[in-house]
Design an enzyme around this catalytic site. Structure first.
Site, short mmCIF file in Angstrom:
data_model
loop_
_atom_site.label_atom_id
_atom_site.label_comp_id
_atom_site.label_asym_id
_atom_site.label_seq_id
_atom_site.Cartn_x
_atom_site.Cartn_y
_atom_site.Cartn_z
N ALA A 55 116.86 -5.72 0.51
CA ALA A 55 117.28 -5.16 -0.77
C ALA A 55 118.41 -4.17 -0.54
O ALA A 55 118.59 -3.67 0.57
CB ALA A 55 116.11 -4.48 -1.48
N ASP A 56 119.14 -3.91 -1.61
CA ASP A 56 120.16 -2.88 -1.58
C ASP A 56 120.15 -2.16 -2.92
O ASP A 56 120.00 -2.80 -3.97
CB ASP A 56 121.55 -3.46 -1.31
N THR A 57 120.28 -0.86 -2.89
CA THR A 57 120.34 -0.05 -4.11
C THR A 57 121.66 0.70 -4.14
O THR A 57 122.05 1.31 -3.15
CB THR A 57 119.15 0.93 -4.18
#
Length: 191
Positions: A67-69
């Site tokens: 994931a990436d935020t």
């Protein structure tokens, strides 16, 4: 099936635990996270989640979750601050304004990748100089997109969100559960 978490984030491990999951292994990817020239926040975040998944070897019987935020202020990407001065600049920019928090998730099994991104609107109250100084001194901003973590002391700065709270923390639970199931991970008994 072994669940491999492609992230060193303790927040993502805690969120997976809410789904009753403990990764078999943690394999943080080593990729270049610099935005491309004129890249917009949402495509940037989606690209990074996919590149993270592609960078991690996935053996038989393994499923990789990455994931990436990213915090977006208009077209501007506010990543993880390099130092306290940049964290202070980010908080000054976000103070009294709405922004978007984008979290993209990628699940890889074999050579196939399933993806989803979630955009949450967030409003930060107008921050005083002592609030910013105190928060920056706490060090809680370190390693957090936009220079703040909603799940910690900075939660007092956020009077309103529209969207997914866990996505702002780092992993949208409903969407992650759906991706895991789509990839064939036995998330629930009998599935």
């Amino acid at each position: 099936m072994k669940l491999i978490l492609g992230s060193g984030s303790p927040r993502r491990r805690e969120l997976l635990a809410q789904l009753g999951l403990t990764p078999s292994e943690i394999r943080p990817p080593d990729i270049n996270e610099m935005p491309r020239r004129n890249e917009l926040p949402r495509p940037y975040c989606v690209r990074l989640a996919r590149e993270k998944a592609e960078a991690i070897a996935c053996g038989d019987g393994e499923l990789v979750l990455c994931a990436d935020t990213t915090v977006a202020l208009g077209r501007r990407i506010l990543g993880k601050p390099e130092d306290a001065a940049e964290a202070r600049r980010f908080l000054d920019l976000l103070s009294g304004r709405r922004h978007k928090v984008i979290t993209a998730v990628a699940v890889k099994r074999g050579d196939r990748i399933w993806q989803r991104d979630v955009v949450t609107d967030v409003r930060m109250k107008r921050l005083s100089a002592p609030e910013i100084a105190s928060y920056v001194a706490s060090g809680d901003w370190q390693g957090k997109a936009g220079g703040y973590g909603i799940q910690g002391p900075a939660g007092a700065f956020i009077p309103w969100i529209s969207g997914s709270f866990p996505a702002v923390v780092g992993l949208p639970l409903a969407e992650t559960a759906n991706l895991l199931q789509a990839a064939g991970f036995p998330l629930y008994e009998g599935s």
